[in-house]
Design an enzyme around this catalytic site. Structure first.
Site, PDB file in Angstrom:
ATOM      1  N   ASP A 182       0.835  -1.204   0.000  1.00 19.41           N
ATOM      2  CA  ASP A 182       0.000   0.000   0.000  1.00 19.41           C
ATOM      3  C   ASP A 182       0.872   1.257   0.000  1.00 19.41           C
ATOM      4  O   ASP A 182       1.878   1.300  -0.692  1.00 19.41           O
ATOM      5  CB  ASP A 182      -0.902  -0.052   1.244  1.00 19.41           C
ATOM      6  CG  ASP A 182      -2.232   0.643   1.053  1.00 19.41           C
ATOM      7  OD1 ASP A 182      -2.242   1.889   0.971  1.00 19.41           O
ATOM      8  OD2 ASP A 182      -3.268  -0.038   0.999  1.00 19.41           O
ATOM      9  N   HIS A 214      -3.470   5.839   4.082  1.00 21.15           N
ATOM     10  CA  HIS A 214      -4.275   4.696   3.639  1.00 21.15           C
ATOM     11  C   HIS A 214      -3.695   3.366   4.117  1.00 21.15           C
ATOM     12  O   HIS A 214      -4.418   2.511   4.657  1.00 21.15           O
ATOM     13  CB  HIS A 214      -4.384   4.724   2.115  1.00 21.15           C
ATOM     14  CG  HIS A 214      -5.306   3.713   1.540  1.00 21.15           C
ATOM     15  ND1 HIS A 214      -4.892   2.451   1.186  1.00 21.15           N
ATOM     16  CD2 HIS A 214      -6.622   3.773   1.240  1.00 21.15           C
ATOM     17  CE1 HIS A 214      -5.916   1.772   0.689  1.00 21.15           C
ATOM     18  NE2 HIS A 214      -6.982   2.550   0.709  1.00 21.15           N
ATOM     19  N   SER A 380     -11.373  -0.782   0.323  1.00 22.24           N
ATOM     20  CA  SER A 380     -10.047  -0.760   0.943  1.00 22.24           C
ATOM     21  C   SER A 380     -10.127  -1.076   2.422  1.00 22.24           C
ATOM     22  O   SER A 380      -9.187  -1.610   3.006  1.00 22.24           O
ATOM     23  CB  SER A 380      -9.401   0.621   0.784  1.00 22.24           C
ATOM     24  OG  SER A 380      -8.720   0.740  -0.424  1.00 22.24           O
TER      25      SER A 380
END
Length: 495
Positions: A182, A214, A380
């Protein structure tokens, strides 16, 4: 535009090479591209045929660098002849990869004439135009509601009494490594308790830090002390996306390769007695883009090498089969659900979606400080629930160096088991071609055999049966009552 250059129409001066490109090749290798992805100009991923070994791959790398250098020399000569005005040099070979022998190749930034030479090489299976990938978060909803963990540990819809109660085995995640592929991880966050460390930064000239948040958020859901499914798993940051939340397919493939090699080394070290207590590895990939044969092959190869993989289905409210890595066959592809047990409005669906997990308004770790948290939404956020669940279930097995070690819980078997025990029929707004399955962690049991033996669970099946029974009884009573009334009317009419 630095790094992304227009194509030159100059002929290529081919340098001497250690291999011969001639008629033994049955036609030029195809160049693949995705209709729904943003391509990175002049950037390509080259995949070798299965017969290519390490020696021939190295020879090919040397050859392609030779013809690339010759092209750059020609570009430089042209710039001089035009008094400095002309195209800039191409960057050449970028990454090489070998994912457990299942996917071997390289990526780079090349002139089109170089690529035409590569296409004719007998070792090349196909070439894919590199394209952008991005995180799978939906940034439009920001509310604090840490409900996801509770939902995957209860069969029925959450109530006031179960809303914030996560049932789990305290050893969940112990002995398992989780790779977050990521934007990186805020490894100093207190919720990771020192179990998070930096693994690898793939993008060139990028820093070893999560500048986006994230990846940190996903990692918190996987293995955070407060926010995580598998609270004792180890976390490794594999940075493939920049702080903007975007990156390239080729960098993602390189990230998968790094994670696989790291996992295989751990497996070997455990078998050799160099480390104790290691049980296995999982990976989460909450990112995606257009269809990419190479990215799907990379993830599939990782799973075949023993890495348990969860990937996000995507946030386009569309068929997940049109996106990568969501369409890959071997990982678990995860759609997003809501607190009200609905399919999240943004979640992709379809036969390529294997299961659903909480993905709307998910509270987890963030960047900016050691205590930062944030609430965001997306598939996600759903995928790391499953990655955490993979780590959780793997940890319930004996370690690889244990005298009690049993047959390995392979990614294929664990995927099958997670799907088999999922809560069935819990969600609304699920298209007919999409599995209506919601993830379940076993409700706090630490006995994996018992969890799997319990099988799936159909929501409110007994309630539905009772309702149908009551309807049948009411219909019978109504029929009898109407029959009696009819008889009375008939008798009165005859009299």
């Amino acid at each position: 535009m630095k790094g992304y250059l227009s194509l030159s129409i100059l002929p290529l001066l081919v340098a001497a090479s250690p291999v011969v490109v001639d008629s033994i090749h049955n036609g030029a290798a195809p160049i693949l591209s995705s209709m729904n992805a943003k391509e990175v100009p002049d950037s390509y991923i080259v995949v070798f045929k299965k017969h290519v070994n390490a020696e021939s791959a190295a020879a090919h790398h040397s050859w392609v660098q030779d013809i690339h250098s010759a092209q750059n020399e020609r570009v430089e000569l042209r710039k001089r002849s035009l008094f400095g005005f002309g195209e800039e040099a191409y960057l050449g070979l970028k990454n090489t990869f070998d994912i457990a022998g299942s996917l071997v190749g390289y990526s780079g930034h090349f002139h089109e004439d170089v690529i035409e030479q590569v296409r004719k090489h007998p070792d090349v299976e196909y070439i894919e135009k590199d394209s952008e990938v991005h995180t799978m978060e939906d940034p439009t909803v920001e509310k604090s509601a840490p409900w996801g963990l509770a939902r995957i540990s209860h069969r029925d819809s959450l109530s006031f009494g179960t809303f914030n109660k996560y049932l789990y085995a305290s050893e969940g995640g112990e002995g398992v490594d989780a790779y977050t592929i990521d934007t990186g991880i805020n490894v100093d966050h207190v919720d990771f308790e020192g179990r998070a460390q930096w693994g690898k930064t793939i993008p060139t000239d990028d820093e070893d830090a999560d500048g986006n948040g994230h990846g940190t958020h996903c990692s918190g859901t996987i293995a955070g002390r407060k926010y995580g499914v598998a609270k004792k798993a180890n976390l490794y940051a594999v940075k493939v996306l920049r702080s903007s939340g975007s990156g390239t397919m080729s960098d993602v493939v390189a990230g998968v390769e790094w994670a696989v090699k790291s996992h295989l080394k751990k497996v070997k070290d455990a078998k050799d007695g160099k480390i104790k207590g290691f049980k296995g590895s999982v990976a989460n990939m909450s990112l995606g883009g257009g269809k990419s044969r190479t990215l799907e092959a990379a993830v599939n190869a990782g799973v075949e090498a023993g890495l348990h993989f969860a990937v996000a289905a995507g946030n386009d409210n569309a068929d997940a089969c049109n996106y990568s890595p969501a369409a890959a066959e071997n990982p678990i592809t995860v759609g997003a659900s809501t607190l009200q047990d609905e399919r999240a409005y943004f979640s992709n669906y379809g036969k390529c979606t294997d299961i659903f997990a909480p993905g709307l308004n998910i509270l987890s770790t963030w960047i900016g400080s050691k205590h930062a948290v944030n609430t965001i939404s997306g598939t996600s956020m759903a995928s790391p629930h499953i990655a955490g669940l993979l780590a959780y279930f793997v940890s319930l097995q004996p370690s690889k160096d244990s005298a009690f070690a049993v047959d390995e819980l392979t990614p294929k078997k664990l995927k099958k088991d997670i799907i088999a025990i999922a809560t069935q029929g819990a969600l609304t707004d699920i298209p007919s071609d999409t599995p209506n399955l919601l993830a379940w962690n076993g409700g706090g049991s630490s006995n994996y055999t018992d969890i799997i033996a319990s099988g799936g669970y159909k929501v409110n099946a007994s309630v539905k049966d009772r309702f149908e029974g009551l309807v049948h009884k009411a219909e019978k009573l109504l029929t009898e009552e109407l029959g009696a009334i009819y008889s009375e009317i008939h008798d009165a009419a005859v009299a």
